[in-house]
Enzyme design. Sequence first.
Site, PDB file in Angstrom:
ATOM      1  N   MET A 225      31.559 -17.778  21.303  1.00  0.00           N
ATOM      2  CA  MET A 225      32.281 -17.194  19.677  1.00  0.00           C
ATOM      3  C   MET A 225      33.538 -16.337  20.672  1.00  0.00           C
ATOM      4  SD  MET A 225      30.380 -17.245  17.271  1.00  0.00           S
ATOM      5  CE  MET A 225      31.727 -16.667  15.940  1.00  0.00           C
ATOM      6  N   ARG A 226      33.348 -16.820  22.096  1.00  0.00           N
ATOM      7  CA  ARG A 226      35.087 -16.235  22.664  1.00  0.00           C
ATOM      8  C   ARG A 226      36.566 -16.722  22.057  1.00  0.00           C
ATOM      9  NH1 ARG A 226      34.093 -16.495  27.787  1.00  0.00           N
ATOM     10  NH2 ARG A 226      33.290 -14.166  27.947  1.00  0.00           N
ATOM     11  N   ALA A 227      36.113 -18.174  21.466  1.00  0.00           N
ATOM     12  CA  ALA A 227      37.360 -18.398  21.055  1.00  0.00           C
ATOM     13  C   ALA A 227      37.603 -18.319  19.859  1.00  0.00           C
ATOM     14  CB  ALA A 227      36.714 -19.592  20.478  1.00  0.00           C
TER      15      ALA A 227
END
Length: 340
Positions: A225-227
């Site tokens: 989920m970093r993006a």
Amino acid sequence: MRDALLLVAVDPSIGGVLVSGPRGTAKSTAARSLAELLPDGHFVTLPLGASEDRVVGTLDLDEALRGGEVAFSPGLLARANNGVLYVDEVNLLADALVDVVLDAAASGINVVERDGISHSHAARFVLIGTMNPEEGELRPQLLDRFGLMVQLENCFDAEIRQRIVKVRMAFDMDPHALRASYAQEQQRLAQRIREARAMLPGLPFADDVHPTISRLCIEAAVDGMRADLVMMRSARALAALESSEWVTHAHVERVAPFVLRHRRRDGADAPGNDAANESHARSEQSPKDERQSAAESLQANGTANHEDTEADWGYLPPEPVGLSTVKSVIPLSALSAKKR
């Protein structure tokens, strides 16, 4: 590159910028020029030969055990607080150090622990890492932790090359005169950053922002989920820079290339490319075609590896360099000629 640098200057929690490109494409010049746009305006270089203690700082354990206060000697992360931390040839730095720097850049805090004693301090800095892909790549785990990535290419436009050379020659002949000619534009840029930082926390998101971010990240087949989080912060920083009342899907679309360039999976090269379509296309391929493709890929990889081995024969890594104080730099506003 200028746009990406301004985004992380507004919101360092984006996680920094990784600038990849060949030699002589103004990577270091742009990094140095950004520092004077920030309130404190200091620039710290992390050399390749730095030890972990020099980067994170050290604790005087003897003093602590004697019952006194913890004596902390600041490292480069502490010195970079509220400024720019520049890591040249970050792909050649030890993975453990890259991990520590990325942790501090994302959290804004550096924690030093030694034998059960810990000390923490603020480390809110703009992280800029540069690399030449010819000298090796970063591991995917570290690559993903850089918030944004910019891929530079050699310029073969004669007009732009002439503009670049003219700016550089003018700086070499009289740096003070060149800086004076861009002083007002530099002040406007610095003011934009200050105003954007002030309005950042209260900037609302339009209803279509979250669906747009989810769609782009799914189409790129990113891991984790970093993006999504980085894209949200980057779009907000862009909206603040432009003094917008809302963060809209248009802001998301503009920052998406910076966020997804180093996270996009193979087969998801362009926005709108559905991973399901790619999977369906692979399922339509016959076993014979699959075997032929695998053989061709193996042969191509073998040839490439052989060529890479010959090209790297006798290669010596760059020597570590010490810190240096930059007295005068080309203003970031003067680098607009290199933007396209």
